[in-house]
Enzyme design. Sequence first.
Site, short mmCIF file in Angstrom:
data_model
loop_
_atom_site.label_atom_id
_atom_site.label_comp_id
_atom_site.label_asym_id
_atom_site.label_seq_id
_atom_site.Cartn_x
_atom_site.Cartn_y
_atom_site.Cartn_z
N ASP A 13 0.74 -1.12 -0.23
CA ASP A 13 -0.08 -0.13 -0.52
C ASP A 13 0.55 1.39 -0.33
O ASP A 13 1.78 1.26 1.18
CB ASP A 13 -1.13 0.35 0.68
CG ASP A 13 -1.71 -0.91 1.21
OD1 ASP A 13 -2.01 -2.30 0.69
OD2 ASP A 13 -2.20 -1.38 2.15
N ASP A 133 -15.82 -3.58 0.24
CA ASP A 133 -15.32 -2.74 1.83
C ASP A 133 -16.70 -2.94 2.65
O ASP A 133 -17.48 -1.71 2.67
CB ASP A 133 -14.04 -1.78 1.79
CG ASP A 133 -13.62 -2.15 0.50
OD1 ASP A 133 -12.98 -2.81 0.17
OD2 ASP A 133 -12.88 -0.65 0.33
#
Length: 241
Positions: A13, A133
Amino acid sequence: MSVSSFEVIPAVDLKDGAVVQLVQGERGTGTTYGDPVEAATRWVEAGAETLHLVDLDGAFDGERKNAAAIDDILDAVSVPVQLGGGIRTEQDAISLLDAGVERVILGTAALEEPDLVERISGEYPSGVLVSLDAKEGEVVTSGWTEGTGLDPAEAAQRYESLGAAGILFTDVDVEGTQVGVRTEPVKRIVDAVDIPVVASGGVARIEDVEALKDAGAAAVVVGTALYEGAFTLEAAKSAVK
């Protein structure tokens, strides 16, 4: 992505050009783990068969801000890469797929414009992972800051019908916390669709990886636990062979 074998996928990330792991996706909670290319090559050398890249700045701000670092990773590794964060248009997605990204991860864009999934998948049948999500059982968007009212399993079925090659499901309630996974939300999505489900969020130990495999996931994305040395990639891969 193969559905016959379970894959452990390291996360890289990116925020402000560095590797960062956030807690529950919250700005300001990040721990930095150095250079993205070094991290990517380290995971490949350790046996990663796929890398999971996320442009965190892009996820929050709606435009890709770590493109240069991502290009450097693509140049440095030869394994497939799945990329998300700030991919908002068909042109963005197609240009990345043309540039060598194996799968683009569409979250906010897919929720705002579901037909986008169908159009891109028509040209790249294995090219789209839809990111769902969930926070407190509800699909959230815009860097996990806005609720949608959508049930994750029902949403997964819709995107499967639009041609998505897989679902990336992140359990935001445990993401980055290393408290352990919750398998029930993952199993609900696995039972709802026939396409592969990639699980993410909460992995703290190898038993969590095994539990997600047992829940029917095709793969798991692991970030903080690997960077903090809770277990090695090699050990996790051996456990789920």
